[in-house]
Design an enzyme around this catalytic site. Structure first.
Site, PDB file in Angstrom:
ATOM      1  N   SER A   1      -6.449  49.963 -45.229  1.00 49.13           N
ATOM      2  CA  SER A   1      -6.352  50.721 -43.980  1.00 49.13           C
ATOM      3  C   SER A   1      -5.690  52.058 -44.279  1.00 49.13           C
ATOM      4  O   SER A   1      -5.216  52.287 -45.392  1.00 49.13           O
ATOM      5  CB  SER A   1      -5.526  49.946 -42.960  1.00 49.13           C
ATOM      6  OG  SER A   1      -4.159  50.066 -43.290  1.00 49.13           O
ATOM      7  N   LYS A   2      -5.623  52.905 -43.267  1.00 48.53           N
ATOM      8  CA  LYS A   2      -5.025  54.247 -43.445  1.00 48.53           C
ATOM      9  C   LYS A   2      -3.639  54.146 -44.055  1.00 48.53           C
ATOM     10  O   LYS A   2      -3.255  54.923 -44.911  1.00 48.53           O
ATOM     11  CB  LYS A   2      -4.918  54.937 -42.090  1.00 48.53           C
ATOM     12  CG  LYS A   2      -6.141  55.723 -41.730  1.00 48.53           C
ATOM     13  CD  LYS A   2      -5.744  57.033 -41.065  1.00 48.53           C
ATOM     14  CE  LYS A   2      -6.866  58.028 -41.100  1.00 48.53           C
ATOM     15  NZ  LYS A   2      -7.977  57.716 -40.211  1.00 48.53           N
ATOM     16  N   ARG A   3      -2.875  53.145 -43.583  1.00 49.76           N
ATOM     17  CA  ARG A   3      -1.498  52.987 -44.045  1.00 49.76           C
ATOM     18  C   ARG A   3      -1.436  52.709 -45.552  1.00 49.76           C
ATOM     19  O   ARG A   3      -0.508  53.085 -46.238  1.00 49.76           O
ATOM     20  CB  ARG A   3      -0.819  51.869 -43.260  1.00 49.76           C
ATOM     21  CG  ARG A   3       0.667  51.990 -43.284  1.00 49.76           C
ATOM     22  CD  ARG A   3       1.365  51.128 -42.238  1.00 49.76           C
ATOM     23  NE  ARG A   3       0.488  50.512 -41.266  1.00 49.76           N
ATOM     24  CZ  ARG A   3       0.360  49.198 -41.120  1.00 49.76           C
ATOM     25  NH1 ARG A   3       1.003  48.380 -41.911  1.00 49.76           N
ATOM     26  NH2 ARG A   3      -0.419  48.711 -40.179  1.00 49.76           N
ATOM     27  N   ASP A   4      -2.452  52.019 -46.063  1.00 51.99           N
ATOM     28  CA  ASP A   4      -2.433  51.683 -47.493  1.00 51.99           C
ATOM     29  C   ASP A   4      -2.986  52.815 -48.350  1.00 51.99           C
ATOM     30  O   ASP A   4      -2.913  52.767 -49.563  1.00 51.99           O
ATOM     31  CB  ASP A   4      -3.311  50.462 -47.782  1.00 51.99           C
ATOM     32  CG  ASP A   4      -3.003  49.321 -46.874  1.00 51.99           C
ATOM     33  OD1 ASP A   4      -1.866  48.856 -46.906  1.00 51.99           O
ATOM     34  OD2 ASP A   4      -3.899  48.906 -46.125  1.00 51.99           O
ATOM     35  N   GLY A   5      -3.611  53.767 -47.728  1.00 48.75           N
ATOM     36  CA  GLY A   5      -4.134  54.865 -48.532  1.00 48.75           C
ATOM     37  C   GLY A   5      -5.625  55.107 -48.367  1.00 48.75           C
ATOM     38  O   GLY A   5      -6.205  55.835 -49.146  1.00 48.75           O
TER      39      GLY A   5
END
Ligand code: GLU
Length: 466
Positions: free
Chosen positions: A244-248
């Site tokens: 996801s966005k949070r993971d990159g």
């Protein structure tokens, strides 16, 4: 005589519906390496047929990302939106040769069929009712065009990653190749373009695996050669979930903004899903020499930010100072004198893993402190402050001590032993005066990089502050 082997032609075919994500860049890289390493061609095709969802900005972002990482493609970029006339010709060819047909099924009929199949717990699929239709077509339905899928047997192919794949004909229906407004569908245009562009090898995400049998049906209907397929598993986050966005899962250009070097990002990506022994560092030349799509891993790979940072630091260290200064200037780092650069850059290369924190650390050294760390200050007793005063006086009249890091270091040691103070006490006091806080590069490096005048100014400012 042995037939000459066809040159390898690969392609990257992004849909410009958002920014180019790192998963996409990894796919592009694999295709690039395979073609370039074998003297073949690497093509770029923008799949922009979905006019409602595509944006020029996203296409621009893809091209910009390619430029940043230095992946060059052969020839002109192919835009599917400019090829509608061509797709129409092939649809007509299939209609003429009776390999495709108009289907007049109305929306209502389709809904009824779906509902019935659902009731019977069957997978929803078209029932071929217009496959051999020769009656008078209904007036009020704009027909779609369906391709004739095989009625028996199986569609099989050997995937370079997944192995032998066989899809029973019963699982495939006569799928739509042109909508009622005449526009061609996704699987149809992908197959047409890959064939016309001479693509020999398709490396792409395994989210496309289920499209492949349909594309093979198109290849077969038109008598095109079928390329080799390599369906690469997704990149997952460290918890094994979709990235996801949070993971990159960010746009490639975000990595540039975060201070990553393109070499580091490419090195990071090549190892997601591919390995060569336990080797971790791959220059572009090594990637070209060693990458082999047949060695792609069949299980998903995991995104690991620490590893990316580690690689980034490696490539920062590898970059010579002049080139690094150019990269850092984009982040607002000032140009240094040759002498300061020679002292500060090696010291910061040891501590910084992005161009952003390199610039920050540089600025922390170059800008005089505006506050002083309270804890550090509280530890300073009157002897420490007295000796700092004495040091200021004697350093003001010194020349030799300011020549280099080793000179100032031995001078400070001599000073400490003459004054009978511990060097371990003198240094933190000096650090607090020069930088205002604990941590960071060595005090002697800071003194020489700043030079006599600035260093003395900071010591003076600190003494008068407390
Ligand atoms: N346009 C597709 C995508 O962006 C890729 C098509 C393909 O590689 O066959 O997911």
């Amino acid at each position: 005589m042995k037939a000459a082997q066809k040159p390898i032609i690969t392609r990257f075919a992004p849909s410009p519906t958002g920014y180019l994500h790192i998963g996409g860049l990894r796919t592009a890289l694999f295709n690039y390496l395979y073609a370039r390493a074998n003297g073949g061609k690497f093509l770029l095709r923008i799949e922009d047929t979905d006019l409602a969802r595509n944006s020029i900005e996203a296409t621009q972002a893809i091209l910009e990302a390619f430029q940043w990482v230095g992946l060059d493609y052969d020839g002109e970029v192919v835009y599917q939106s400019q090829r509608f006339g061509l797709y129409k010709q092939y649809i007509q060819q299939l209609l003429d040769s009776k390999k495709a047909y108009y289907c007049y099924m109305s929306k209502q009929e389709l809904d009824e069929l779906r509902a019935e199949q659902e009731r019977n717990k069957q997978t929803p699929r078209y029932d071929n009712r217009y496959r051999d239709f020769s009656g008078t077509p209904p007036q009020n339905v704009a027909p779609v065009v369906r391709i004739k899928a095989p009625l028996e047997g199986a569609i099989t192919f050997d995937d370079g990653v997944k192995g032998h794949i066989s899809i029973n004909a019963k699982e495939l229906d006569d799928f739509i190749i042109a909508r009622s407004d005449g526009s061609p569908t996704y699987n149809f245009v992908v197959a047409i373009d890959d064939a016309l562009m001479g693509v020999t090898d398709v490396i792409r995400g395994d989210d496309h695996l289920s499209n492949t049998p349909k594309q093979i049906i198109v290849y077969n209907a038109l008598g095109f050669d079928i390329p080799r397929f390599f369906h690469v598993p997704m990149i997952l986050n460290p918890q094994g979930k979709k990235l996801s966005k949070r993971d990159g899962a960010m746009g490639v250009m975000d990595y540039e903004k975060m201070g990553y070097l393109s070499e580091a990002l490419l090195n990071f990506l090549v190892r997601l899903g591919w390995s060569y022994g336990d080797k971790e560092i791959f220059s572009m030349r090594e990637m070209l020499a060693l990458f082999d799509p047949n060695a792609l891993n069949s299980s998903p790979s995991a995104y690991n930010e620490d590893k990316l940072l580690w690689l980034n630091q490696h490539y920062i260290k590898q970059t010579d100072n002049a080139a690094l200064e150019v990269l850092l200037s984009a982040f607002g780092a000032p140009k240094l004198s040759e002498k300061s650069r020679q002292i500060l850059y090696p010291a910061l290369k040891e501590r910084c893993n992005t161009l952003v924190n390199f610039t920050q650390s540089l600025q922390e050294v170059l800008n005089p402190p505006t506050t002083y760390d309270e804890k550090m200050r509280a530890k300073l007793d009157s002897t420490a402050l007295q000796s700092l005063g004495a040091l200021y006086e004697t350093l003001s009249i010194q020349t030799k001590a300011w020549e280099g890091v080793a000179d100032i270091e031995s001078y400070l040691h001599d000073f400490a032993s003459q004054k009978q103070i511990k060097i371990g006490k003198l240094m933190p006091t000096l650090r607090c005066a020069l930088l205002g806080k604990s941590g960071g590069i060595g005090v002697c490096e800071v003194l020489i990089a700043l030079g006599k005048e600035q260093s003395l100014e900071r010591i003076k400012a600190f003494i008068s502050h407390i």
